[in-house]
Scaffold this motif. Structure first.
Motif, PDB file in Angstrom:
ATOM      1  N   GLY A  36       0.895  -1.224   0.130  1.00  0.00           N
ATOM      2  CA  GLY A  36      -0.009  -0.045  -0.252  1.00  0.00           C
ATOM      3  C   GLY A  36       0.781   1.592   0.041  1.00  0.00           C
ATOM      4  O   GLY A  36       0.232   2.414  -0.117  1.00  0.00           O
ATOM      5  N   HIS A  37       2.198   1.091   0.333  1.00  0.00           N
ATOM      6  CA  HIS A  37       3.169   2.204   0.037  1.00  0.00           C
ATOM      7  C   HIS A  37       2.713   3.059  -1.226  1.00  0.00           C
ATOM      8  O   HIS A  37       3.081   2.673  -2.358  1.00  0.00           O
ATOM      9  N   GLU A  78      -2.614   0.398  11.590  1.00  0.00           N
ATOM     10  CA  GLU A  78      -3.201   1.139  12.670  1.00  0.00           C
ATOM     11  C   GLU A  78      -3.480   2.611  12.064  1.00  0.00           C
ATOM     12  O   GLU A  78      -4.520   3.087  12.394  1.00  0.00           O
ATOM     13  N   ARG A  79      -2.490   3.056  11.175  1.00  0.00           N
ATOM     14  CA  ARG A  79      -2.933   4.325  10.537  1.00  0.00           C
ATOM     15  C   ARG A  79      -1.905   4.466   9.245  1.00  0.00           C
ATOM     16  O   ARG A  79      -1.017   3.611   9.112  1.00  0.00           O
ATOM     17  N   ILE A  80      -2.271   5.524   8.569  1.00  0.00           N
ATOM     18  CA  ILE A  80      -1.292   5.766   7.520  1.00  0.00           C
ATOM     19  C   ILE A  80      -0.004   6.725   7.674  1.00  0.00           C
ATOM     20  O   ILE A  80      -0.346   7.704   8.235  1.00  0.00           O
ATOM     21  N   GLY A  81       1.123   6.231   7.586  1.00  0.00           N
ATOM     22  CA  GLY A  81       2.189   7.232   7.975  1.00  0.00           C
ATOM     23  C   GLY A  81       2.482   8.124   6.655  1.00  0.00           C
ATOM     24  O   GLY A  81       2.302   7.833   5.687  1.00  0.00           O
ATOM     25  N   HIS A  93       7.139  14.746  -3.726  1.00  0.00           N
ATOM     26  CA  HIS A  93       6.176  13.843  -3.587  1.00  0.00           C
ATOM     27  C   HIS A  93       6.059  13.516  -1.853  1.00  0.00           C
ATOM     28  O   HIS A  93       6.901  13.755  -1.195  1.00  0.00           O
ATOM     29  N   ILE A  94       4.800  12.998  -1.829  1.00  0.00           N
ATOM     30  CA  ILE A  94       4.513  12.638  -0.262  1.00  0.00           C
ATOM     31  C   ILE A  94       4.360  10.898  -0.601  1.00  0.00           C
ATOM     32  O   ILE A  94       3.835  10.439  -1.125  1.00  0.00           O
ATOM     33  N   HIS A  95       5.128  10.319   0.616  1.00  0.00           N
ATOM     34  CA  HIS A  95       5.168   9.008   0.757  1.00  0.00           C
ATOM     35  C   HIS A  95       3.752   9.031   1.802  1.00  0.00           C
ATOM     36  O   HIS A  95       3.812   9.285   2.680  1.00  0.00           O
ATOM     37  N   LEU A  96       3.085   8.029   1.518  1.00  0.00           N
ATOM     38  CA  LEU A  96       1.908   7.277   2.311  1.00  0.00           C
ATOM     39  C   LEU A  96       2.108   5.992   2.452  1.00  0.00           C
ATOM     40  O   LEU A  96       2.262   5.137   1.520  1.00  0.00           O
ATOM     41  N   ASP A 104       7.735   0.789  11.312  1.00  0.00           N
ATOM     42  CA  ASP A 104       7.385   0.565   9.942  1.00  0.00           C
ATOM     43  C   ASP A 104       7.565   1.894   8.784  1.00  0.00           C
ATOM     44  O   ASP A 104       7.480   1.737   7.735  1.00  0.00           O
ATOM     45  N   LEU A 105       7.908   2.931   9.439  1.00  0.00           N
ATOM     46  CA  LEU A 105       8.412   4.202   8.793  1.00  0.00           C
ATOM     47  C   LEU A 105       9.888   4.367   8.544  1.00  0.00           C
ATOM     48  O   LEU A 105      10.321   5.482   8.464  1.00  0.00           O
TER      49      LEU A 105
END
Ligand code: 5GP
Length: 131
Positions: A36-37, A78-81, A93-96, A104-105
């Protein structure tokens, strides 16, 4: 010379597209931290995110919020970093990326491997959840 992300926007380089509008594009990272990254980019080519004009900058975050909401519906986490690095590709760009803990980040960690089918079906699922 256009950035690799501008080549993705123009279609010269393929991507697993997650969402798009006139100004922004979101696609799966080809070397993901987690399933999902996603990368969210403005279509205007500007290297450094803090050099974007205010309207494009805030629009990028608003678009990212919608993309993050869609990823969260598809990938249990748990959430999107959220992260901004920009040391590799000179196009803002933004990484999600889905996270369950701070580790995990960590962008120095081993990336996961996914096959084409997995990328393709994941991108479609996230796109279907994108409002
Ligand atoms: P950064 O510039 O934020 O340090 O990292 C750039 C990110 O873009 C990396 O996570 C890398 O895996 C991703 N990336 C680099 N080239 C491509 C590409 O051609 N396609 C896709 N989908 N992702 C890319």
């Amino acid at each position: 010379m256009p950035s690799i992300f501008s080549k993705i926007i123009s279609g010269d380089i393929p991507c697993y597209k997650v969402a798009e509008d006139e100004q922004y594009l979101a696609f799966l990272d080809i070397n993901p931290l987690a399933k999902g990254h996603t990368l969210v980019i403005p279509k205007v080519e500007v290297d450094y995110i803090f050099d974007l004009d205010d309207k494009t900058y805030s629009g990028l975050f608003a678009f990212s919020k919608r993309v993050a909401t869609a990823i969260e519906k598809v990938v249990p986490c748990e959430r999107i970093g959220v992260a901004v690095i920009g040391l590799e590709v000179p196009h803002a760009h933004i990484h999600l990326s889905p996270i369950n803990g701070i580790h995990d980040l960590n962008f120095t960690k081993q990336r996961i491997v996914m096959n084409q089918e997995e990328y393709s079906s994941l991108a479609k699922e996230i796109n279907a959840a994108f409002l």
